[in-house]
Design an enzyme around this catalytic site. Structure first.
Site, short mmCIF file in Angstrom:
data_model
loop_
_atom_site.label_atom_id
_atom_site.label_comp_id
_atom_site.label_asym_id
_atom_site.label_seq_id
_atom_site.Cartn_x
_atom_site.Cartn_y
_atom_site.Cartn_z
N CYS A 264 14.37 45.15 -22.62
CA CYS A 264 14.64 45.38 -24.05
C CYS A 264 14.20 46.80 -24.50
O CYS A 264 14.55 47.75 -24.09
CB CYS A 264 14.61 44.14 -24.91
SG CYS A 264 15.82 44.10 -26.22
N HIS A 348 17.47 39.29 -22.44
CA HIS A 348 16.09 38.80 -22.27
C HIS A 348 16.16 37.62 -21.29
O HIS A 348 16.48 36.42 -21.62
CB HIS A 348 15.61 38.28 -23.72
CG HIS A 348 15.10 39.04 -24.64
ND1 HIS A 348 13.84 39.24 -24.84
CD2 HIS A 348 15.77 39.99 -25.42
CE1 HIS A 348 13.64 40.22 -25.74
NE2 HIS A 348 14.72 40.77 -26.11
N GLU A 350 13.76 36.14 -20.01
CA GLU A 350 12.89 34.77 -20.40
C GLU A 350 13.36 33.72 -21.34
O GLU A 350 12.71 32.84 -21.38
CB GLU A 350 11.51 35.49 -20.83
CG GLU A 350 11.63 35.52 -22.55
CD GLU A 350 12.42 36.91 -22.78
OE1 GLU A 350 12.87 37.58 -22.22
OE2 GLU A 350 12.36 37.10 -23.90
N1 GLN Z 1 14.42 42.78 -28.30
C1 GLN Z 1 13.94 44.22 -28.25
O1 GLN Z 1 13.21 44.76 -27.55
C2 GLN Z 1 14.59 45.20 -29.18
C3 GLN Z 1 14.53 46.63 -28.79
C4 GLN Z 1 14.82 47.64 -30.04
N2 GLN Z 1 13.95 47.55 -31.06
C5 GLN Z 1 16.21 47.56 -30.45
O2 GLN Z 1 16.57 47.14 -31.34
O3 GLN Z 1 17.21 47.89 -29.61
#
Ligand code: GLN
Length: 374
Positions: A264, A348, A350
Site C-alpha cells: 500500500c 492488503h 495480510e
Molecule cells: N493503506 C495504505 O497504506 C494507504 C496508502 C495511502 N495513504 C493512500 O491512501 O493511498
C-alpha cells in the site's frame, strides 16, 4: 442527540449521534467491507479520514481486544446507516458505541449511506464535518471547505513508532489464539519500516518465517543495512506518499542491495523511490471485496484494500512491470522490478479479517530472500 454530516460541496445529511459527541473533520471515504469494522477503526492508514460503511448494520459483533490492528483509533469520524448496540459475539467485551466514546471518535448513524456513497462515487471523495454541536448547514459546509486537502499531506511520519522493536507474534489460531514464534522458526531477518503498520502484516511476516525488527519511518538506511537483514519491508500508512521526500530518498538506498517488499503506502513510496509518480484517485478503493488479477499466474484473487492514491506504472519506464491489476478500475495493483528482487502491491495481503487469497505474497517475499541467501 442530533448529528449532522456536511460535505465541502454543500451536500448535508442529518442523523443521530453515536460514539463521542463534538465535531470532527476529515476526508469522507466509503468502505465496502461487510465485516471487520474494528480493523477499519484501528487501521492507521485512515488517519485524517471519516469512513462510511456501505454495509447497513454495524455494531452487531461489538468490540473485542484481539481484532485491533494498532494501538489506537486513527480515523476522525465513523458514519453508519444503522448502529446496533445489542452486540453478540463470543469474544466481545464492549459495544462499538462505548468504544468510540472511550476513544473520542465522533460517529453519526441513521443517514442514507447509499445516497452518500453514490454521491462520493460520482463527485469523488471530499472533505466533510460531522457535528453534534453545530447544526447550521451553511456554517458546517464552510468548515468542511476549510479542511486541508489530503493531497500533499505527509501523515505517515507522525504515526510511526519512536524506536525499533522486535515482533514475534504469529497469526491467530482458533484454539491457541496468538502465540509467539520460537527462534528456530525464524529464518529470515527482516527490517520492517513502520509508516503506520498493521499488526496482521507483522504476524504474516513472522508466520512466514521472518525475524522482524520494526523501525521508525525515519530510520537511516545505513543503520538498517548494518543489521545485515535478508530483506526490507515497507508498510502501509496514511496520507499522500509524495511529500515524504526524505523517506523516499532513504528507501532508494536499499535498491540493488536487498530484496524489498512493499504494501500500500509502502508500494507507493517504492514507486517514487524507483523514479515513478503517484496520483490521487477519484474515490480510491476501500473494502474487502475487490477483484485483482495476478498477471503472472492469471489467477483472480479477492482482496482487501484501503487507498486513495495510486502508482502511475508508465512513469516507471522500463524498470518495473505491472504485476497485479485491479479488475474494477484497472488501476496498478502491484509491480515488480525487471532485474532486482523488488515487488510491491497496492492491496492488503495480510487482510484481517480476510479474504486470505493474497497471503501467498508473503511466501514470494521469503522466496526472494531465500534466493538472496543462496
Ligand atoms: N493503506 C495504505 O497504506 C494507504 C496508502 C495511502 N495513504 C493512500 O491512501 O493511498
Amino acid at each position: 442527540m442530533k448529528a449532522v454530516l456536511a460535505l465541502a460541496d454543500g451536500r448535508v445529511f442529518e442523523g443521530k449521534s453515536f460514539g463521542a459527541t463534538g465535531e470532527a473533520a476529515g476526508e469522507v471515504v466509503f468502505n465496502t467491507a461487510m465485516t471487520g469494522y474494528q480493523e477499519v477503526l484501528t487501521d492507521p492508514s485512515y488517519r485524517g479520514q471519516m469512513v462510511t460503511m456501505t454495509y447497513t448494520q454495524i455494531g452487531n459483533t461489538g468490540i473485542n481486544p484481539e481484532d485491533i490492528e494498532s494501538k489506537q483509533l486513527y480515523l476522525s469520524g465513523f458514519i453508519v446507516k444503522e448502529y446496533h448496540d445489542c452486540y453478540s459475539n463470543w469474544r466481545a467485551t464492549m459495544s462499538l458505541d462505548a468504544y468510540l466514546k472511550e476513544n473520542g471518535v465522533v460517529g453519526i448513524q441513521g443517514i442514507d449511506t447509499r445516497a452518500l456513497t453514490r454521491h462520493l462515487r460520482d463527485k469523488g471523495a471530499q472533505n466533510g464535518i460531522i457535528s453534534t454541536v453545530d447544526s447550521d448547514h451553511e456554517s458546517l459546509v464552510k468548515k468542511a471547505r476549510a479542511v486541508p486537502s489530503m493531497a500533499g499531506l505527509d501523515l505517515a511520519t507522525g504515526v510511526s513508532c519512536d524506536k525499533p522493536y522486535h515482533w514475534t507474534e504469529k497469526l491467530w489460531d482458533l484454539e491457541a489464539g496468538y502465540t509467539a514464534a520460537t527462534p528456530d522458526e525464524l529464518k529470515y531477518k527482516v527490517v520492517a519500516y513502520d509508516f503506520g503498520i498493521k499488526y496482521n502484516i507483522l504476524r504474516c511476516l513472522v508466520s512466514a518465517g521472518c525475524d522482524v525488527t520494526v523501525v521508525p519511518a525515519t530510520f537511516p538506511a545505513e543503520e538498517a543495512l548494518a543489521m545485515n537483514p535478508d530483506g526490507i519491508f515497507l508498510s502501509n500508512g496514511p496520507g499522500d506518499p509524495e511529500p515524504m521526500t526524505a523517506v523516499i530518498e532513504n528507501i532508494r538506498k536499499f535498491v540493488g542491495k536487498k530484496p524489498i517488499f512493499g504494501i500500500c503506502l509502502g508500494h507507493q513510496l517504492l514507486g517514487l523511490a524507483l523514479g515513478g509518480k503517484t496520483m490521487k484517485l477519484k474515490f480510491g478503493n476501500h473494502g474487502s471485496n475487490l477483484p485483482v488479477m495476478d498477471l503472472e499466474t492469471r489467477r483472480v484473487e479477492i482482496t482487501a484494500q484501503n487507498h486513495g492514491f495510486s502508482v502511475d506504472i508508465v512513469s516507471l519506464g522500463h524498470a518495473c512491470e505491472l504485476a497485479h491489476e485491479n479488475l474494477n478500475d484497472q488501476t496498478v495493483e502491484g509491480m515488480k522490478h525487471k532485474d532486482l528482487p523488488i515487488f510491491s502491491v497496492q492491496h492488503h495481503p495480510e487482510a484481517s479479517p480476510g479474504p486470505h487469497d493474497s497471503h501467498y505474497l508473503f511466501g514470494r517475499f521469503v522466496e526472494l530472500m531465500e534466493k538472496g541467501k543462496a
